[in-house]
Write a protein that holds these residues in place. Sequence first.
Motif, PDB file in Angstrom:
ATOM      1  N   ILE A   1       3.318 -53.983   2.489  1.00 10.65           N
ATOM      2  CA  ILE A   1       3.461 -53.644   4.039  1.00 10.65           C
ATOM      3  C   ILE A   1       2.698 -52.268   4.767  1.00 10.65           C
ATOM      4  O   ILE A   1       2.418 -51.146   4.309  1.00 10.65           O
ATOM      5  CB  ILE A   1       5.399 -53.365   4.961  1.00 10.65           C
ATOM      6  N   GLU A   2       2.659 -52.727   6.719  1.00 13.43           N
ATOM      7  CA  GLU A   2       1.859 -51.227   6.731  1.00 13.43           C
ATOM      8  C   GLU A   2       1.973 -50.063   6.408  1.00 13.43           C
ATOM      9  O   GLU A   2       1.510 -48.759   6.122  1.00 13.43           O
ATOM     10  CB  GLU A   2       2.118 -51.738   8.084  1.00 13.43           C
ATOM     11  N   ILE A   3       3.068 -49.569   6.695  1.00 15.60           N
ATOM     12  CA  ILE A   3       4.141 -48.663   6.737  1.00 15.60           C
ATOM     13  C   ILE A   3       4.445 -48.102   5.547  1.00 15.60           C
ATOM     14  O   ILE A   3       4.283 -47.150   5.101  1.00 15.60           O
ATOM     15  CB  ILE A   3       5.644 -48.514   7.194  1.00 15.60           C
ATOM     16  N   ALA A   4       4.354 -48.826   4.111  1.00 16.03           N
ATOM     17  CA  ALA A   4       3.536 -48.251   3.134  1.00 16.03           C
ATOM     18  C   ALA A   4       2.437 -47.718   3.074  1.00 16.03           C
ATOM     19  O   ALA A   4       2.230 -46.539   2.715  1.00 16.03           O
ATOM     20  CB  ALA A   4       4.122 -48.857   2.099  1.00 16.03           C
ATOM     21  N   ALA A   5       1.570 -48.499   3.016  1.00 15.26           N
ATOM     22  CA  ALA A   5       0.351 -48.084   3.689  1.00 15.26           C
ATOM     23  C   ALA A   5      -0.555 -46.868   4.055  1.00 15.26           C
ATOM     24  O   ALA A   5      -0.794 -45.990   3.801  1.00 15.26           O
ATOM     25  CB  ALA A   5      -0.977 -49.002   4.228  1.00 15.26           C
ATOM     26  N   ALA A   6       0.641 -46.403   5.146  1.00 16.86           N
ATOM     27  CA  ALA A   6       0.132 -45.469   6.542  1.00 16.86           C
ATOM     28  C   ALA A   6       0.955 -43.829   5.371  1.00 16.86           C
ATOM     29  O   ALA A   6       0.449 -42.749   5.543  1.00 16.86           O
ATOM     30  CB  ALA A   6       1.774 -45.998   7.542  1.00 16.86           C
ATOM     31  N   MET A   7       2.093 -44.333   4.469  1.00 16.91           N
ATOM     32  CA  MET A   7       2.489 -42.956   3.359  1.00 16.91           C
ATOM     33  C   MET A   7       1.577 -43.279   2.668  1.00 16.91           C
ATOM     34  O   MET A   7       0.995 -41.709   2.394  1.00 16.91           O
ATOM     35  CB  MET A   7       3.561 -43.335   2.796  1.00 16.91           C
ATOM     36  N   GLY A   8       0.972 -44.105   2.168  1.00 22.48           N
ATOM     37  CA  GLY A   8      -0.494 -43.931   1.200  1.00 22.48           C
ATOM     38  C   GLY A   8      -1.921 -43.196   2.008  1.00 22.48           C
ATOM     39  O   GLY A   8      -2.131 -42.182   0.853  1.00 22.48           O
ATOM     40  N   LEU A   9      -2.535 -43.763   2.559  1.00 21.81           N
ATOM     41  CA  LEU A   9      -3.242 -42.706   3.539  1.00 21.81           C
ATOM     42  C   LEU A   9      -2.572 -41.908   3.797  1.00 21.81           C
ATOM     43  O   LEU A   9      -4.220 -40.384   3.427  1.00 21.81           O
ATOM     44  CB  LEU A   9      -3.540 -43.279   4.598  1.00 21.81           C
ATOM     45  N   VAL A  10      -1.117 -40.610   3.963  1.00 23.32           N
ATOM     46  CA  VAL A  10      -1.447 -39.596   4.292  1.00 23.32           C
ATOM     47  C   VAL A  10      -1.113 -38.263   3.173  1.00 23.32           C
ATOM     48  O   VAL A  10      -1.512 -37.268   3.168  1.00 23.32           O
ATOM     49  CB  VAL A  10      -0.089 -39.141   5.100  1.00 23.32           C
ATOM     50  N   ASN A  11      -0.582 -39.105   1.662  1.00 21.95           N
ATOM     51  CA  ASN A  11      -0.971 -38.019   0.997  1.00 21.95           C
ATOM     52  C   ASN A  11      -2.465 -38.731   0.239  1.00 21.95           C
ATOM     53  O   ASN A  11      -2.382 -38.091  -0.195  1.00 21.95           O
ATOM     54  CB  ASN A  11       0.471 -39.802  -0.199  1.00 21.95           C
ATOM     55  N   LEU A  12      -3.148 -40.071   0.215  1.00 21.48           N
ATOM     56  CA  LEU A  12      -4.341 -39.532   0.125  1.00 21.48           C
ATOM     57  C   LEU A  12      -5.013 -38.428   0.131  1.00 21.48           C
ATOM     58  O   LEU A  12      -6.180 -37.936  -0.308  1.00 21.48           O
ATOM     59  CB  LEU A  12      -4.974 -40.960   0.354  1.00 21.48           C
ATOM     60  N   ASP A  13      -5.038 -37.914   1.153  1.00 17.14           N
ATOM     61  CA  ASP A  13      -5.277 -36.702   2.272  1.00 17.14           C
ATOM     62  C   ASP A  13      -4.918 -36.062   1.347  1.00 17.14           C
ATOM     63  O   ASP A  13      -6.055 -34.500   1.565  1.00 17.14           O
ATOM     64  CB  ASP A  13      -4.733 -36.689   3.285  1.00 17.14           C
TER      65      ASP A  13
END
Length: 390
Positions: free
Chosen positions: A247-259
């Motif tokens: 889901i989108e909220i999980a992807a959001a967390m993944g993106l900030v952690n990838l940073d």
Amino acid sequence: MKPIRHQADLAINGAAPAFDEALHVGRPNMGDRATFMRHVEEIFDRRWLSNDGPLVQEFERRVAAHLDVKHCVAMCNGTIALEIAIRALGLEGEVIVPAYTFVATAHALQWQGIAPVFADIDPATHTLSPEAVRKMITPRTTGIIGVHLWGRAAPVEALEAVAAEHGLELMFDAAHAFTCTHGGRKIGNFGRCEVLSFHATKFFNSFEGGAIVTNDDELARTMRLMRNFGFSGVDQVSYPGTNGKMIEIAAAMGLVNLDVIDDVIAANRVNYRAYREVLTGVPGIRVLEYDERERNNFQYIIMEVTPDCPVSRDALVDALRAENILARRYFWPGCHKMEPYRSLFPHAGLLLPVTEAVAGSVIVLPTGQTMNPQKINVVAQVIRTMVQSG
């Protein structure tokens, strides 16, 4: 946080715990809150919560680029990713796996009516022994699932040779190995596909999530169908599927952690080296080494309690936990001693002597961004005091 110098300082002997707040093995690492909240605002503005949203698509692109792999198929969690990968490869009958792994590796097979056949491991690496795999192959064997453990690769080339010789599918459970390399090549590029976990306790998380990565175009297309009920278009189902979507909220967390992933790895590396320094020379204690020529995420601090240690592994775990140091026994007692496998294969342990020895010796110690060398020194004081008193 208090120093531990003598037996009387130990909580198991009645003293106050060394730490007021528990130290966890897998305390979640967190990226920038403001960036995450900007993503949340975008989600609210778009009203696009799931079904291959723009953040999931961006997450897939960035993970694929990070791993130098053609396809990343994001999933709701690593277990569903395992199940979909297994089904997409057409595995059936028997599949060879290590018993020294998280039980989800075996469950993903058993859940689909496939028998996990447990092969022994190498005592030095804790990963599948290719020689043991050969001994477990039968006419019903259709595949091998290697597990990259502690961020160190399974014996990729040797398993590839066994699979090719016997006409078996080969995939990898890479839940421990995000960003790691083997022979200078990013893990994610081996076998037909590799499965990742982004669970909250992993060093890189998306709250909850997982992915399958592959360089096989057709396999990626099939897995994308499978994660969305088999839909290939509006009102068109062309494959038996399930709901495995991220889901989108999980992807959001993944993106900030990838940073911030490089910062997290750097913190883990500092912790690993601190543990190595303070535990070197403690009788009967060995900290698992990483090959510094390879990229590693240093996600796990693995301490082995050797047979010559004056105190048992379990006594050390009890002492640490009494101090609010929540050390863990991974992967005790081994999948073959958990249900339903201990009932289905009651004598499996006879062929798994190394698995049982390793499972009885390993302690996983806390690391991550909430740890530092000062806390690690106290953890080591507990261990050293226990050993000296043994």
